[in-house]
Design an enzyme around this catalytic site. Structure first.
Site, PDB file in Angstrom:
ATOM      1  N   GLU A  51       0.355   5.246   0.657  1.00 38.94           N
ATOM      2  CA  GLU A  51      -0.591   6.256   1.129  1.00 38.94           C
ATOM      3  C   GLU A  51      -0.201   7.646   0.648  1.00 38.94           C
ATOM      4  OE1 GLU A  51      -1.006   5.554   5.362  1.00 38.94           O
ATOM      5  OE2 GLU A  51      -2.222   3.763   4.953  1.00 38.94           O
ATOM      6  N   ASN A  63       0.837  -1.190   0.000  1.00 35.73           N
ATOM      7  CA  ASN A  63       0.000   0.000   0.000  1.00 35.73           C
ATOM      8  C   ASN A  63       0.878   1.249   0.000  1.00 35.73           C
ATOM      9  OD1 ASN A  63       0.605  -0.813   2.694  1.00 35.73           O
ATOM     10  ND2 ASN A  63      -1.082   0.391   3.522  1.00 35.73           N
ATOM     11  N   CYS A  72      -4.165   0.680  -2.282  1.00 30.18           N
ATOM     12  CA  CYS A  72      -3.996  -0.587  -1.560  1.00 30.18           C
ATOM     13  C   CYS A  72      -2.908  -1.453  -2.190  1.00 30.18           C
ATOM     14  CB  CYS A  72      -5.292  -1.369  -1.583  1.00 30.18           C
ATOM     15  SG  CYS A  72      -6.627  -0.665  -0.613  1.00 30.18           S
ATOM     16  N   CYS A 126     -10.621  -2.973  -4.427  1.00 34.89           N
ATOM     17  CA  CYS A 126      -9.660  -3.973  -4.902  1.00 34.89           C
ATOM     18  C   CYS A 126     -10.368  -5.186  -5.496  1.00 34.89           C
ATOM     19  CB  CYS A 126      -8.723  -4.389  -3.774  1.00 34.89           C
ATOM     20  SG  CYS A 126      -7.549  -3.086  -3.360  1.00 34.89           S
ATOM     21  N   GLU A 164      -3.017  -4.580  -2.983  1.00 32.48           N
ATOM     22  CA  GLU A 164      -3.522  -5.430  -4.057  1.00 32.48           C
ATOM     23  C   GLU A 164      -3.487  -4.681  -5.388  1.00 32.48           C
ATOM     24  OE1 GLU A 164      -4.810  -4.868  -1.078  1.00 32.48           O
ATOM     25  OE2 GLU A 164      -6.282  -6.370  -0.492  1.00 32.48           O
ATOM     26  N   CYS A 206     -10.511  -4.943   0.052  1.00 32.02           N
ATOM     27  CA  CYS A 206     -11.605  -3.959   0.092  1.00 32.02           C
ATOM     28  C   CYS A 206     -12.418  -4.041  -1.201  1.00 32.02           C
ATOM     29  CB  CYS A 206     -11.046  -2.549   0.307  1.00 32.02           C
ATOM     30  SG  CYS A 206     -10.346  -1.806  -1.188  1.00 32.02           S
TER      31      CYS A 206
HETATM   32  N1  THU Z   1      -5.251  -1.575   2.631  1.00 32.11           N
HETATM   33  C1  THU Z   1      -4.673  -2.408   1.722  1.00 32.11           C
HETATM   34  O1  THU Z   1      -3.583  -2.115   1.194  1.00 32.11           O
HETATM   35  N2  THU Z   1      -5.298  -3.565   1.406  1.00 32.11           N
HETATM   36  C2  THU Z   1      -6.426  -4.026   2.016  1.00 32.11           C
HETATM   37  O2  THU Z   1      -6.905  -5.106   1.695  1.00 32.11           O
HETATM   38  C3  THU Z   1      -7.071  -3.212   3.064  1.00 32.11           C
HETATM   39  C4  THU Z   1      -6.539  -1.837   3.228  1.00 32.11           C
HETATM   40  C5  THU Z   1      -4.546  -0.351   2.999  1.00 32.11           C
HETATM   41  C6  THU Z   1      -5.138   0.945   2.505  1.00 32.11           C
HETATM   42  C7  THU Z   1      -4.596   1.929   3.519  1.00 32.11           C
HETATM   43  O3  THU Z   1      -3.287   2.304   3.119  1.00 32.11           O
HETATM   44  C8  THU Z   1      -4.474   1.116   4.797  1.00 32.11           C
HETATM   45  O4  THU Z   1      -4.502  -0.237   4.400  1.00 32.11           O
HETATM   46  C9  THU Z   1      -5.582   1.381   5.795  1.00 32.11           C
HETATM   47  O5  THU Z   1      -6.828   1.266   5.220  1.00 32.11           O
END
Ligand code: THU
Length: 137
Positions: free
Chosen positions: A51, A49, A60, A96, A62, A93
């Site tokens: 941000e 991920n 994310c 994704c 994925e 999520c």
């Molecule tokens: N996140 C992911 O990378 N994958 C997931 O399946 C759930 C959420 C990340 C997005 C964000 O950077 C952090 O987790 C919190 O939501």
């Protein structure tokens, strides 16, 4: 439907997903996620991920992995593994799930964590009646 990957391939995907989490850029959530995708050509692509100070732009793990695979010319995803450093596994999520559907409507999706619990489901079970490329054909 893609066949379930052999145990050794699943192990490689899990190792890649765990390693990918190490480079997660998650200064806001501190939730460090790693993902690995297996394409129909047998290659593994990983992602974390990423941000952003503008929170809505967070990407994310994925999607990072899938976009990397697509950018390398891959068009079919057979399996996805997502790792979170948590006691219980985290399922992808909604956004994704939609992105996985584009390249792997029946992809084998595995969620792993630091505990022994895991989730293994087909994307079609995680996102039933999905809207996708077939709707535009
Ligand atoms: N996140 C992911 O990378 N994958 C997931 O399946 C759930 C959420 C990340 C997005 C964000 O950077 C952090 O987790 C919190 O939501």
């Amino acid at each position: 439907m893609p066949s379930t990957p052999p145990t050794s391939t699943l192990r490689d995907l899990e190792t890649a997903a765990r390693a990918a989490a190490q480079t997660a850029y998650a200064p806001y959530s501190q939730f460090r996620v790693g993902a690995a995708v297996l394409t129909s050509s047998g290659k593994i692509f990983r992602g974390c991920n990423v941000e952003n100070a503008s929170y809505g732009l967070c990407n994310c793990a994925e999607r990072t992995a899938i976009f990397t695979a697509a950018a390398e010319g891959e068009r079919e995803i057979d399996a996805v593994v997502v790792y979170t450093p948590t006691a219980t596994p985290t399922s992808p999520c909604g956004a994704c799930r939609q992105v996985i559907n584009e390249f792997g409507p029946d992809a084998f999706v595995v969620s792993i964590c630091d505990g022994s619990e895991r989730i293994e489901k087909r994307l079609s079970a995680l996102l039933p009646d999905a809207f996708g490329p077939k709707n535009l054909a």
